[in-house]
Write an enzyme that holds these catalytic residues in place. Structure first.
Site, PDB file in Angstrom:
ATOM      1  N   ARG A  94     -15.364   0.674   0.197  1.00 18.49           N
ATOM      2  CA  ARG A  94     -14.966   1.649   1.221  1.00 18.49           C
ATOM      3  C   ARG A  94     -15.023   3.102   0.753  1.00 18.49           C
ATOM      4  O   ARG A  94     -14.785   4.013   1.536  1.00 18.49           O
ATOM      5  CB  ARG A  94     -13.540   1.339   1.709  1.00 18.49           C
ATOM      6  CG  ARG A  94     -13.489   0.100   2.569  1.00 18.49           C
ATOM      7  CD  ARG A  94     -12.069  -0.409   2.764  1.00 18.49           C
ATOM      8  NE  ARG A  94     -11.278   0.249   3.786  1.00 18.49           N
ATOM      9  CZ  ARG A  94     -11.350   0.004   5.088  1.00 18.49           C
ATOM     10  NH1 ARG A  94     -12.228  -0.847   5.548  1.00 18.49           N
ATOM     11  NH2 ARG A  94     -10.551   0.621   5.937  1.00 18.49           N
ATOM     12  N   THR A 140      -3.978   3.851  -7.679  1.00 16.84           N
ATOM     13  CA  THR A 140      -5.364   3.775  -7.205  1.00 16.84           C
ATOM     14  C   THR A 140      -6.062   5.081  -7.541  1.00 16.84           C
ATOM     15  O   THR A 140      -5.587   6.162  -7.171  1.00 16.84           O
ATOM     16  CB  THR A 140      -5.405   3.491  -5.691  1.00 16.84           C
ATOM     17  OG1 THR A 140      -4.824   2.204  -5.468  1.00 16.84           O
ATOM     18  CG2 THR A 140      -6.833   3.480  -5.158  1.00 16.84           C
ATOM     19  N   SER A 154       0.818  -1.221   0.000  1.00 18.44           N
ATOM     20  CA  SER A 154       0.000   0.000   0.000  1.00 18.44           C
ATOM     21  C   SER A 154       0.847   1.265   0.000  1.00 18.44           C
ATOM     22  O   SER A 154       1.966   1.293   0.527  1.00 18.44           O
ATOM     23  CB  SER A 154      -0.886  -0.009   1.253  1.00 18.44           C
ATOM     24  OG  SER A 154      -1.403   1.271   1.513  1.00 18.44           O
ATOM     25  N   HIS A 206     -12.942  -0.584  -4.221  1.00 21.13           N
ATOM     26  CA  HIS A 206     -12.146  -0.373  -3.013  1.00 21.13           C
ATOM     27  C   HIS A 206     -12.745  -1.164  -1.835  1.00 21.13           C
ATOM     28  O   HIS A 206     -12.791  -0.690  -0.705  1.00 21.13           O
ATOM     29  CB  HIS A 206     -12.098   1.127  -2.682  1.00 21.13           C
ATOM     30  CG  HIS A 206     -10.821   1.597  -2.035  1.00 21.13           C
ATOM     31  ND1 HIS A 206      -9.904   2.377  -2.694  1.00 21.13           N
ATOM     32  CD2 HIS A 206     -10.312   1.428  -0.794  1.00 21.13           C
ATOM     33  CE1 HIS A 206      -8.899   2.670  -1.873  1.00 21.13           C
ATOM     34  NE2 HIS A 206      -9.132   2.094  -0.709  1.00 21.13           N
ATOM     35  N   TYR A 237      -0.688   6.613  -4.466  1.00 23.77           N
ATOM     36  CA  TYR A 237      -1.609   7.716  -4.697  1.00 23.77           C
ATOM     37  C   TYR A 237      -0.701   8.841  -5.171  1.00 23.77           C
ATOM     38  O   TYR A 237       0.406   8.990  -4.630  1.00 23.77           O
ATOM     39  CB  TYR A 237      -2.307   8.130  -3.400  1.00 23.77           C
ATOM     40  CG  TYR A 237      -3.289   7.113  -2.854  1.00 23.77           C
ATOM     41  CD1 TYR A 237      -4.448   6.802  -3.537  1.00 23.77           C
ATOM     42  CD2 TYR A 237      -3.048   6.493  -1.624  1.00 23.77           C
ATOM     43  CE1 TYR A 237      -5.354   5.882  -3.020  1.00 23.77           C
ATOM     44  CE2 TYR A 237      -3.957   5.586  -1.106  1.00 23.77           C
ATOM     45  CZ  TYR A 237      -5.112   5.276  -1.807  1.00 23.77           C
ATOM     46  OH  TYR A 237      -5.996   4.375  -1.289  1.00 23.77           O
ATOM     47  N   LYS A 240      -6.018   0.875 -10.605  1.00 20.13           N
ATOM     48  CA  LYS A 240      -6.932   0.215  -9.661  1.00 20.13           C
ATOM     49  C   LYS A 240      -8.089   1.131  -9.295  1.00 20.13           C
ATOM     50  O   LYS A 240      -7.860   2.290  -8.925  1.00 20.13           O
ATOM     51  CB  LYS A 240      -6.167  -0.159  -8.381  1.00 20.13           C
ATOM     52  CG  LYS A 240      -7.034  -0.736  -7.266  1.00 20.13           C
ATOM     53  CD  LYS A 240      -6.190  -1.237  -6.100  1.00 20.13           C
ATOM     54  CE  LYS A 240      -7.029  -1.876  -5.022  1.00 20.13           C
ATOM     55  NZ  LYS A 240      -7.658  -0.915  -4.109  1.00 20.13           N
TER      56      LYS A 240
HETATM   57  C1  LIG Z   1      -8.127  -2.098   5.945  1.00 18.67           C
HETATM   58  C2  LIG Z   1      -8.059  -1.824   4.460  1.00 18.67           C
HETATM   59  C3  LIG Z   1      -7.100  -0.947   3.968  1.00 18.67           C
HETATM   60  C4  LIG Z   1      -7.032  -0.674   2.602  1.00 18.67           C
HETATM   61  N1  LIG Z   1      -6.049   0.167   2.145  1.00 18.67           N
HETATM   62  C5  LIG Z   1      -5.940   0.397   0.818  1.00 18.67           C
HETATM   63  C6  LIG Z   1      -4.877   1.201   0.308  1.00 18.67           C
HETATM   64  O1  LIG Z   1      -4.035   1.691   1.055  1.00 18.67           O
HETATM   65  N2  LIG Z   1      -4.831   1.415  -1.034  1.00 18.67           N
HETATM   66  C7  LIG Z   1      -5.731   0.856  -1.900  1.00 18.67           C
HETATM   67  O2  LIG Z   1      -5.630   1.060  -3.121  1.00 18.67           O
HETATM   68  N3  LIG Z   1      -6.729   0.074  -1.447  1.00 18.67           N
HETATM   69  C8  LIG Z   1      -6.857  -0.177  -0.120  1.00 18.67           C
HETATM   70  N4  LIG Z   1      -7.854  -0.999   0.330  1.00 18.67           N
HETATM   71  C9  LIG Z   1      -8.745  -1.671  -0.635  1.00 18.67           C
HETATM   72  C10 LIG Z   1      -8.159  -3.018  -1.073  1.00 18.67           C
HETATM   73  O3  LIG Z   1      -7.015  -2.834  -1.878  1.00 18.67           O
HETATM   74  C11 LIG Z   1      -9.154  -3.849  -1.899  1.00 18.67           C
HETATM   75  O4  LIG Z   1      -9.615  -3.074  -2.994  1.00 18.67           O
HETATM   76  C12 LIG Z   1     -10.360  -4.356  -1.098  1.00 18.67           C
HETATM   77  O5  LIG Z   1      -9.996  -4.699   0.218  1.00 18.67           O
HETATM   78  C13 LIG Z   1     -10.948  -5.579  -1.801  1.00 18.67           C
HETATM   79  O6  LIG Z   1     -12.164  -5.947  -1.235  1.00 18.67           O
HETATM   80  P1  LIG Z   1     -12.342  -7.131  -0.139  1.00 18.67           P
HETATM   81  O7  LIG Z   1     -11.772  -6.607   1.140  1.00 18.67           O
HETATM   82  O8  LIG Z   1     -13.825  -7.300  -0.105  1.00 18.67           O
HETATM   83  O9  LIG Z   1     -11.625  -8.358  -0.649  1.00 18.67           O
HETATM   84  C14 LIG Z   1      -7.938  -1.289   1.706  1.00 18.67           C
HETATM   85  C15 LIG Z   1      -8.902  -2.169   2.213  1.00 18.67           C
HETATM   86  C16 LIG Z   1      -8.973  -2.451   3.566  1.00 18.67           C
HETATM   87  C17 LIG Z   1      -9.994  -3.431   4.056  1.00 18.67           C
END
Ligand SMILES: Cc1cc2nc3c(=O)[nH]c(=O)nc-3n(C[C@H](O)[C@H](O)[C@H](O)COP(=O)(O)O)c2cc1C
Length: 358
Positions: A257, A159, A111, A254, A133, A230
């Site tokens: 989220r 991303t 990340s 994401h 980013y 992404k």
């Molecule tokens: C705790 C957490 C932190 C994350 N941090 C990032 C990040 O720093 N950069 C990013 O591109 N995606 C981030 N994501 C998204 C993940 O890369 C990914 O898209 C997502 O977790 C996939 O879905 P899933 O958790 O249902 O498998 C994060 C997700 C979670 C749960």
């Protein structure tokens, strides 16, 4: 290390074990989605609606689960997506994740707000990608790209779904705050004055939130590494990323989220695959929780998937061994699902398998 992780029946078990161990606010921060969680639920519901029509008498008794992606052989069609600040659940954070991912034979994406550096991750031997980013200061972007190249990262992942961080009600209600010792070492020596790098909130302040397509074009020219985009959901955006030289796209909301009303990533996948028309690999993440889900994504045109939260839970519950156990379970589930579909390899799971969507 948790001995229970050896007996995982499904990836949901890792979440239950992590939930017992973690402070509840930490659990809520990881589980949370934007708003009241409707995009998180949509990602899962999209898989639950899909079916496949298995083929029988395929005269195979074993399958191989490996794939080739961007010139690298992976033991299974699953990678680990960028997830920030893994030291909030494990003292070694991303380094522990990396050891488990390496043991399982796949790629880890580090990340942009990792709590260990790309170099420390790479030292485990795991093949890695670095997520970025874009920052307002071009010198910082150059600094991050130099780190990726020096660490031997095989790609950078831009991303693009985060011009602002999603408002995640569960995390806000739980009042989660990051521990002060969890910092972002990628910026050590260039932002702030601590030797371990700034707090993630300091990095947030430096992000360029108004980037456009020219930024992708410039990154492709500058990176010296394949650039994977992404956070694509719209077919036209996927086509544009292709035209500007992206080496791959990740269909993703994401993990639900960012935008609570965002389409489920699996529902967005087929039109993106059509728009890309085989020019570059299309990956998917969001709600993948089993080998069957992986086969469904492959049948809908994904070259591979990324599995997020279940691996965060596995790290929390069992460190490196937990991550390796979860990926091995997934590999075994994929092998079983492929065999039952009459497919000798992931590449054989194509649109011919698709059944009705309920
Ligand atoms: C705790 C957490 C932190 C994350 N941090 C990032 C990040 O720093 N950069 C990013 O591109 N995606 C981030 N994501 C998204 C993940 O890369 C990914 O898209 C997502 O977790 C996939 O879905 P899933 O958790 O249902 O498998 C994060 C997700 C979670 C749960």
């Amino acid at each position: 290390v948790s001995p229970q992780l050896d007996g995982l029946i499904d990836l949901g078990d890792a979440e239950r074990l992590a939930r017992e161990r973690l402070p509840s606010a930490t659990y809520e921060f990881i589980a949370a989605g934007a708003g009241d969680g409707r995009a998180v639920a949509a990602n899962r519901a999209a898989f639950a609606r899909r079916t496949v029509i298995p083929r029988v008498l395929a005269a195979i008794d074993r399958v191989q689960t490996g794939i080739e992606l961007l010139g690298r052989r992976l033991a299974l069609p699953v990678l680990v997506p960028p997830m920030g600040m893994q030291r909030i659940v494990d003292p070694e954070g991303e380094v522990a994740m990396a050891r488990g991912v390496h043991a399982a034979g796949t790629v880890m994406c580090v990340s942009a707000v990792a709590s260990r550096s790309a170099a420390e991750v790479a030292a485990t031997g795991v093949p890695s990608w670095l997520q970025l980013y874009l920052m307002r200061d071009p010198a910082l972007n150059a600094h991050l790209l130099a780190q990726a190249r020096a660490a031997g990262c095989e790609a950078v992942v831009l991303t693009v779904d985060g011009p602002v961080t999603g408002r995640r009600n569960r995390a806000l209600r739980a009042g989660y705050t990051l521990p002060p010792d969890v910092t972002v070492p990628a910026f050590a020596g260039v932002v702030g004055d601590g030797p371990d790098g700034p707090a993630p909130a300091v990095v947030d302040e430096l992000l360029a939130s108004d980037i456009g397509w020219s930024a992708l074009e410039a990154l492709v020219a500058q990176a010296g590494l394949p650039v994977i985009v992404k956070g694509i959901l719209a077919p036209a955006d996927a086509a544009r990323a292709c035209e500007l030289g992206a080496a791959g796209v990740i269909v993703s909301n994401h993990g639900g989220r960012q935008l609570d009303a965002a389409v489920a990533s699996l529902d967005a996948l087929p039109a993106v695959v059509d728009a890309v028309a085989g020019r570059i690999p299309v990956l998917l993440d969001g709600g993948v929780r089993s080998g069957t889900d992986v086969v469904i994504a492959l049948a809908n045109g994904a070259a591979a998937v990324l599995v997020g939260r279940p691996l965060y839970w596995s790290l929390a519950a069992g460190g490196s061994d937990g991550v390796a156990a979860a990926l091995e379970l997934l590999r075994a589930e994929i092998a079983q699902a492929l065999l039952l579909c009459g497919c000798p390899s992931p590449g054989a799971a194509g649109p011919a398998l698709l059944g009705p969507t309920y």
